[in-house]
Write a protein that holds these residues in place. Structure first.
Motif, PDB file in Angstrom:
ATOM      1  N   ALA A  99     -11.831 101.456  38.482  1.00 16.07           N
ATOM      2  CA  ALA A  99     -11.815 101.777  37.070  1.00 16.07           C
ATOM      3  C   ALA A  99     -10.262 101.967  36.446  1.00 16.07           C
ATOM      4  O   ALA A  99      -9.319 102.517  37.369  1.00 16.07           O
ATOM      5  N   SER A 100     -10.086 101.868  35.175  1.00 15.49           N
ATOM      6  CA  SER A 100      -8.742 102.070  34.746  1.00 15.49           C
ATOM      7  C   SER A 100      -9.023 102.745  33.158  1.00 15.49           C
ATOM      8  O   SER A 100     -10.004 101.989  32.480  1.00 15.49           O
ATOM      9  N   ASP A 101      -8.204 103.446  32.876  1.00 13.34           N
ATOM     10  CA  ASP A 101      -8.397 103.919  31.408  1.00 13.34           C
ATOM     11  C   ASP A 101      -7.716 102.823  30.256  1.00 13.34           C
ATOM     12  O   ASP A 101      -8.132 102.757  29.273  1.00 13.34           O
ATOM     13  N   ASP A 102      -6.961 102.046  30.733  1.00 11.99           N
ATOM     14  CA  ASP A 102      -6.341 101.044  29.920  1.00 11.99           C
ATOM     15  C   ASP A 102      -6.047  99.674  30.695  1.00 11.99           C
ATOM     16  O   ASP A 102      -5.002  99.441  31.581  1.00 11.99           O
ATOM     17  N   VAL A 103      -6.843  98.675  30.791  1.00  6.62           N
ATOM     18  CA  VAL A 103      -6.960  97.673  31.640  1.00  6.62           C
ATOM     19  C   VAL A 103      -5.770  96.784  31.392  1.00  6.62           C
ATOM     20  O   VAL A 103      -4.914  96.273  32.268  1.00  6.62           O
ATOM     21  N   ASP A 104      -5.360  96.576  30.072  1.00  9.18           N
ATOM     22  CA  ASP A 104      -4.186  95.962  29.734  1.00  9.18           C
ATOM     23  C   ASP A 104      -2.736  96.344  30.166  1.00  9.18           C
ATOM     24  O   ASP A 104      -2.057  95.650  30.742  1.00  9.18           O
ATOM     25  N   GLN A 156       1.508  96.539  34.422  1.00  8.41           N
ATOM     26  CA  GLN A 156       2.219  97.294  35.446  1.00  8.41           C
ATOM     27  C   GLN A 156       2.211  96.638  36.648  1.00  8.41           C
ATOM     28  O   GLN A 156       3.073  96.549  37.564  1.00  8.41           O
ATOM     29  N   LEU A 157       1.015  96.174  36.897  1.00  9.55           N
ATOM     30  CA  LEU A 157       0.880  95.355  38.331  1.00  9.55           C
ATOM     31  C   LEU A 157       1.640  94.272  38.523  1.00  9.55           C
ATOM     32  O   LEU A 157       2.404  93.982  39.555  1.00  9.55           O
ATOM     33  N   THR A 213      -0.077  89.515  41.558  1.00  8.06           N
ATOM     34  CA  THR A 213      -0.892  88.258  40.744  1.00  8.06           C
ATOM     35  C   THR A 213      -1.984  88.925  40.173  1.00  8.06           C
ATOM     36  O   THR A 213      -2.815  89.462  40.833  1.00  8.06           O
ATOM     37  N   VAL A 214      -2.199  88.930  38.878  1.00  2.11           N
ATOM     38  CA  VAL A 214      -3.261  89.433  38.148  1.00  2.11           C
ATOM     39  C   VAL A 214      -3.770  88.303  37.271  1.00  2.11           C
ATOM     40  O   VAL A 214      -3.154  87.640  36.685  1.00  2.11           O
ATOM     41  N   SER A 215      -5.124  88.193  37.262  1.00  2.98           N
ATOM     42  CA  SER A 215      -5.821  87.380  36.352  1.00  2.98           C
ATOM     43  C   SER A 215      -5.883  87.817  35.022  1.00  2.98           C
ATOM     44  O   SER A 215      -5.452  88.919  34.816  1.00  2.98           O
ATOM     45  N   ASP A 216      -6.141  87.026  33.908  1.00  2.76           N
ATOM     46  CA  ASP A 216      -6.102  87.311  32.611  1.00  2.76           C
ATOM     47  C   ASP A 216      -7.303  88.245  32.533  1.00  2.76           C
ATOM     48  O   ASP A 216      -8.480  88.313  33.232  1.00  2.76           O
ATOM     49  N   VAL A 217      -7.157  89.363  31.712  1.00  2.00           N
ATOM     50  CA  VAL A 217      -8.019  90.077  31.317  1.00  2.00           C
ATOM     51  C   VAL A 217      -9.377  89.602  30.583  1.00  2.00           C
ATOM     52  O   VAL A 217      -8.953  88.800  29.595  1.00  2.00           O
ATOM     53  N   VAL A 218     -10.450  89.747  30.820  1.00  5.66           N
ATOM     54  CA  VAL A 218     -11.547  89.076  30.261  1.00  5.66           C
ATOM     55  C   VAL A 218     -12.465  90.314  29.653  1.00  5.66           C
ATOM     56  O   VAL A 218     -12.689  91.267  30.444  1.00  5.66           O
TER      57      VAL A 218
END
Length: 100
Positions: A75-80, A85-86, A92-97
């Motif tokens: 879980a995250s307070d702010d996914v974007d 940050q990651l 490597t991070v996928s696009d936020v959906v």
């Protein structure tokens, strides 16, 4: 009565490499990194302040394949912001959906 999940086990090919990812990229704290004898280690990590830990268990010792074990969601307070940050830390991070 059960109050919470204590730990989730995932089997990994390289404990040191996986530990570095969880600690240095995801920012998890190391709860335990103990020698269990005969070349085995008990390694547990968790997000700061969390109750549940993730055990990074060596796959080869237990006859498992790397990646076997729990499927994990965080879980995250702010996914974007978390994704940015990651990426900045080298992940490597996928696009936020967005879904309903």
């Amino acid at each position: 009565m059960i109050t919470h999940v204590a730990s989730a086990v995932i089997y990994v090919a390289d404990q040191d490499e996986t530990l570095a990812f969880y600690r240095d990229i995801l920012g998890f704290e190391v709860v335990s990194d103990a020698d269990m004898g005969n070349g085995a280690r008990w390694v547990e990590v968790r997000p700061a302040g969390a109750q549940t830990t993730i055990v990074l268990s060596p796959a080869d010792i237990f006859g498992r394949s790397s990646g076997d074990g729990a499927f994990l969601t965080f879980a995250s307070d702010d996914v974007d912001e978390t994704a940015q940050q990651l990426c900045a830390r080298g992940a490597t991070v996928s696009d936020v959906v967005r879904e309903p």
